[in-house]
Design a protein around this motif. Structure first.
Motif, PDB file in Angstrom:
ATOM      1  N   PRO A 154     -72.239  24.664  49.749  1.00  0.00           N
ATOM      2  CA  PRO A 154     -72.592  25.934  50.394  1.00  0.00           C
ATOM      3  C   PRO A 154     -71.346  26.817  50.525  1.00  0.00           C
ATOM      4  N   LEU A 165     -70.633  30.638  55.071  1.00  0.00           N
ATOM      5  CA  LEU A 165     -71.868  30.119  55.651  1.00  0.00           C
ATOM      6  C   LEU A 165     -71.602  28.829  56.422  1.00  0.00           C
ATOM      7  N   ARG A 166     -70.763  27.961  55.879  1.00  0.00           N
ATOM      8  CA  ARG A 166     -70.417  26.715  56.590  1.00  0.00           C
ATOM      9  C   ARG A 166     -69.721  27.032  57.906  1.00  0.00           C
ATOM     10  N   SER A 191     -69.769  29.811  59.671  1.00  0.00           N
ATOM     11  CA  SER A 191     -70.728  30.470  60.562  1.00  0.00           C
ATOM     12  C   SER A 191     -71.666  29.462  61.220  1.00  0.00           C
ATOM     13  N   ASN A 192     -72.152  28.504  60.463  1.00  0.00           N
ATOM     14  CA  ASN A 192     -73.090  27.533  61.009  1.00  0.00           C
ATOM     15  C   ASN A 192     -72.412  26.533  61.955  1.00  0.00           C
ATOM     16  N   ARG A 244     -71.993  28.489  65.097  1.00  0.00           N
ATOM     17  CA  ARG A 244     -73.297  28.641  65.744  1.00  0.00           C
ATOM     18  C   ARG A 244     -73.677  27.379  66.516  1.00  0.00           C
ATOM     19  N   MET A 289     -74.227  21.532  57.532  1.00  0.00           N
ATOM     20  CA  MET A 289     -75.179  22.101  56.571  1.00  0.00           C
ATOM     21  C   MET A 289     -76.237  21.078  56.163  1.00  0.00           C
ATOM     22  N   GLY A 325     -78.884  22.566  58.165  1.00  0.00           N
ATOM     23  CA  GLY A 325     -78.934  23.753  57.305  1.00  0.00           C
ATOM     24  C   GLY A 325     -80.269  24.452  57.248  1.00  0.00           C
ATOM     25  N   ALA A 378     -80.967  28.164  58.693  1.00  0.00           N
ATOM     26  CA  ALA A 378     -81.446  29.228  57.797  1.00  0.00           C
ATOM     27  C   ALA A 378     -82.716  29.856  58.358  1.00  0.00           C
ATOM     28  N   ARG A 415     -81.835  32.118  61.184  1.00  0.00           N
ATOM     29  CA  ARG A 415     -81.231  33.378  60.726  1.00  0.00           C
ATOM     30  C   ARG A 415     -82.288  34.368  60.276  1.00  0.00           C
TER      31      ARG A 415
END
Length: 160
Positions: free
Chosen positions: A76, A80-81, A83-84, A87, A143, A147, A151, A154
């Motif tokens: 990924p 994105l990694r 950010s997650n 989060r 992820m 993941g 997603a 989001r």
């Protein structure tokens, strides 16, 4: 059911005293520390690449132990990694159900990486500090574990 929380309880870190230079060494360390356990591994997708002698891949070696490997091909995106992972940390801080929790006593390197990971001049994680490997590993784990749910969250409308 998939888990709601991700608990990072202990870390195995490459040190001068106990180097982890390859997959067989890591396998040996895991078997010594946790005899008889089965593992769910979330490696870097590059582990599917053949090694220098052309035999088994790193992921093949892990699977030969009876362990399950989950990874994307390709990995990924870094943003994105990051950010997650962030989060999941915020979810834990806000005391909502779920989130990412790190045992700071037994995971000091991981804690430092999460608190102090350096970025280069263009805003990407610095690859020269030696800290990016732990951050990448955490990202792959998040992820693969959360993941799909992240997603889905989001794409849902924002709600307070």
């Amino acid at each position: 059911n998939p888990p709601d929380k991700l608990l990072i309880l202990e870390e195995l870190i490459d040190t001068k005293e106990r180097p982890i230079r390859d997959t067989p060494t890591m396998i040996k360390m895991l078997k010594e520390r946790y005899p008889g356990r089965r593992f769910r591994i979330c490696p870097d997708a590059s582990g599917e690449n053949r090694n220098a002698n052309g035999w088994a891949t790193c992921i093949d070696e892990l699977r030969q132990q009876g362990w399950t490997c989950h990874h994307d091909a390709p990995n990924p995106l870094v943003a994105l990694r990051i950010s997650n992972v962030n989060r999941m940390l915020v979810t834990a801080l806000e005391d909502r159900a779920g989130g990412l929790y790190v045992n700071t006593k037994y995971c000091p390197f991981t804690t430092d990486v999460l608190e102090q990971q350096p970025y280069d001049k263009v805003g990407k994680p610095d690859k020269h500090s030696g800290q990016d490997h732990a951050a990448d590993a955490m990202g792959y784990l998040v992820m693969q574990t959360f993941g799909a749910r992240l997603a889905q969250a989001r794409s849902a409308p924002w709600r307070h």
